[in-house]
Design a protein around this motif. Structure first.
Motif, PDB file in Angstrom:
ATOM      1  N   ARG A  23       0.821  -1.211   0.000  1.00 36.13           N
ATOM      2  CA  ARG A  23       0.000   0.000   0.000  1.00 36.13           C
ATOM      3  C   ARG A  23       0.859   1.268   0.000  1.00 36.13           C
ATOM      4  O   ARG A  23       0.535   2.254  -0.666  1.00 36.13           O
ATOM      5  N   HIS A  24       1.962   1.232   0.715  1.00 37.91           N
ATOM      6  CA  HIS A  24       2.758   2.453   0.873  1.00 37.91           C
ATOM      7  C   HIS A  24       3.859   2.625  -0.166  1.00 37.91           C
ATOM      8  O   HIS A  24       4.421   3.716  -0.289  1.00 37.91           O
ATOM      9  N   ILE A  45      12.198  -3.237  10.468  1.00 41.01           N
ATOM     10  CA  ILE A  45      11.496  -2.729   9.280  1.00 41.01           C
ATOM     11  C   ILE A  45      12.518  -1.958   8.448  1.00 41.01           C
ATOM     12  O   ILE A  45      12.988  -0.890   8.865  1.00 41.01           O
ATOM     13  N   VAL A  46      12.872  -2.478   7.300  1.00 37.83           N
ATOM     14  CA  VAL A  46      13.960  -1.890   6.515  1.00 37.83           C
ATOM     15  C   VAL A  46      13.454  -0.988   5.388  1.00 37.83           C
ATOM     16  O   VAL A  46      14.247  -0.326   4.723  1.00 37.83           O
ATOM     17  N   GLN A  47      12.140  -0.922   5.159  1.00 35.85           N
ATOM     18  CA  GLN A  47      11.608  -0.086   4.090  1.00 35.85           C
ATOM     19  C   GLN A  47      11.386   1.350   4.583  1.00 35.85           C
ATOM     20  O   GLN A  47      11.264   1.594   5.784  1.00 35.85           O
ATOM     21  N   PRO A  50       5.990   5.490   6.297  1.00 34.92           N
ATOM     22  CA  PRO A  50       5.672   6.569   7.249  1.00 34.92           C
ATOM     23  C   PRO A  50       6.039   6.152   8.668  1.00 34.92           C
ATOM     24  O   PRO A  50       5.881   4.987   9.053  1.00 34.92           O
ATOM     25  N   ASP A  51       6.525   7.112   9.449  1.00 35.17           N
ATOM     26  CA  ASP A  51       7.066   6.801  10.782  1.00 35.17           C
ATOM     27  C   ASP A  51       6.088   6.009  11.638  1.00 35.17           C
ATOM     28  O   ASP A  51       6.465   5.025  12.293  1.00 35.17           O
ATOM     29  N   GLN A  52       4.828   6.442  11.646  1.00 36.74           N
ATOM     30  CA  GLN A  52       3.834   5.794  12.498  1.00 36.74           C
ATOM     31  C   GLN A  52       3.601   4.348  12.056  1.00 36.74           C
ATOM     32  O   GLN A  52       3.482   3.446  12.893  1.00 36.74           O
ATOM     33  N   GLU A  53       3.583   4.102  10.746  1.00 35.35           N
ATOM     34  CA  GLU A  53       3.355   2.754  10.223  1.00 35.35           C
ATOM     35  C   GLU A  53       4.575   1.866  10.475  1.00 35.35           C
ATOM     36  O   GLU A  53       4.444   0.696  10.845  1.00 35.35           O
ATOM     37  N   ALA A  54       5.757   2.418  10.277  1.00 33.41           N
ATOM     38  CA  ALA A  54       6.982   1.657  10.543  1.00 33.41           C
ATOM     39  C   ALA A  54       7.048   1.238  12.010  1.00 33.41           C
ATOM     40  O   ALA A  54       7.425   0.107  12.338  1.00 33.41           O
TER      41      ALA A  54
END
Length: 330
Positions: A23-24, A45-47, A50-54
């Protein structure tokens, strides 16, 4: 309902990460799945999300990742996700070898090579390496494995899947008919892709080239791998049942007669397929070489349903006897 098994927990986790990454970052689900697998491998999380999603995904990774994961649990969790991704991709060559069949092919490889101390294994159409890793999970000896795959997305999933299972697999991004780079192998194991090979100039170098029109990709792969297998090496191939009735079957018969001995043909249960035309079999070959002899009796059978445990165990006892009588096992 909360996922109970290690397979379910890992599948839910990698699926949620893959959906979020898809999605992102605007990639396909299969590409996102490879990225999710990398997150599991790195435990981070290496991608660039967005900060909140990571942060949310990192918390899920910290909390929901099973502490101990067996190789088969990892393979099966990814298999479930790959099937979802292949439904989205709809490319004809994207197809998953049925789980029971992959395990059964691993059992056959283990039996054929029981007297060997180490092994080099090759899948020239490795896909996501599901079949290759299923076989590796069955084989008890020191094994080096090689996989070639023309589709870069599938190869990325294969890379992550192999890393997570800690398998010694070397992967090659290539068209195995045009170029097959891995070292010589003791065993070729593959769910052969079926269809026509578009590069007529490459096919023209093969004995199994078509006299008219395009050549069959599954024929050319067999011929190419015959040059890659050591004398006395084995082929454990998943093939379409109609392969021996096609317009180019006579040429294939003549080629195999010159280069190999047929050890057996095991027809998969018809209940596995929506129609009889889709039926498949496991074809067992041995490349000619010193001390290679035609078996006293080829292993020919129609396998019972994999859900019928009693019938399947009885069939495996008969097969065990065959492997012993033909000298493959002690």
């Amino acid at each position: 309902m909360e996922p109970a098994t290690g397979v379910e927990k890992l599948h839910v986790l990698i699926d949620e990460m893959a959906v979020s990454i898809q999605r992102h970052t605007d990639v396909t689900y299969l590409e996102a799945l490879a990225e999710a697998g990398e997150n599991v491998f790195q435990h981070s999380i290496v991608q660039s999300l967005p900060d909140q999603e990571a942060e949310r995904l990192q918390n899920k990774l910290d909390q929901d990742l099973p502490e101990e994961m067996k190789r088969e649990e990892i393979r099966k969790a990814f298999q479930l996700a790959v099937i979802k991704g292949m439904k989205e991709a709809v490319q004809p060559h994207h197809a998953m070898t049925p789980d029971a069949v992959a395990m059964f092919m691993g059992y056959i490889v283990e039996k054929l090579t029981s007297k060997r101390e180490n092994l080099a294994l090759l899948d020239p159409a490795a896909g996501t390496a599901n079949l290759l890793s299923a076989v590796l999970n069955q084989v008890s000896k020191d094994t080096a494995a090689y996989g070639a795959e023309v589709d870069e997305t599938l190869l990325k999933v294969a890379y992550v899947l192999s890393n997570l299972q800690e398998h010694d697999v070397e992967l090659f991004h290539q068209d195995s008919i045009e170029q097959l780079a891995p070292p010589e192998a003791d065993v070729v194991v593959s769910d052969l892709p079926v269809g026509y090979y578009p590069k007529d100039d490459i096919a023209a170098e093969f004995r199994l080239q078509a006299q008219e029109g395009h050549s069959y990709v599954h024929h050319l792969l067999i011929e190419k791998c015959m040059t890659q297998v050591k004398p006395g090496g084995f082929f454990v191939l998943l093939i379409p049942n109609y392969m021996f009735e096609s317009d180019q079957a006579d040429a294939l018969h003549a080629y195999i007669k010159d280069e190999a001995v047929i050890l057996g043909l095991l027809q998969l249960p018809s209940s596995m397929f929506k129609n009889t035309q889709a039926g498949k079999s496991i074809w067992l070959l041995q490349k000619k070489g010193p001390n290679v002899v035609q078996p006293g009796q080829a292993l020919l059978a129609e396998l019972p349903s994999f859900n019928n445990q009693d019938a399947l165990l009885d069939m495996m006892k008969q097969m065990d006897n065959w492997f012993k009588e033909e000298g493959f096992t002690s």
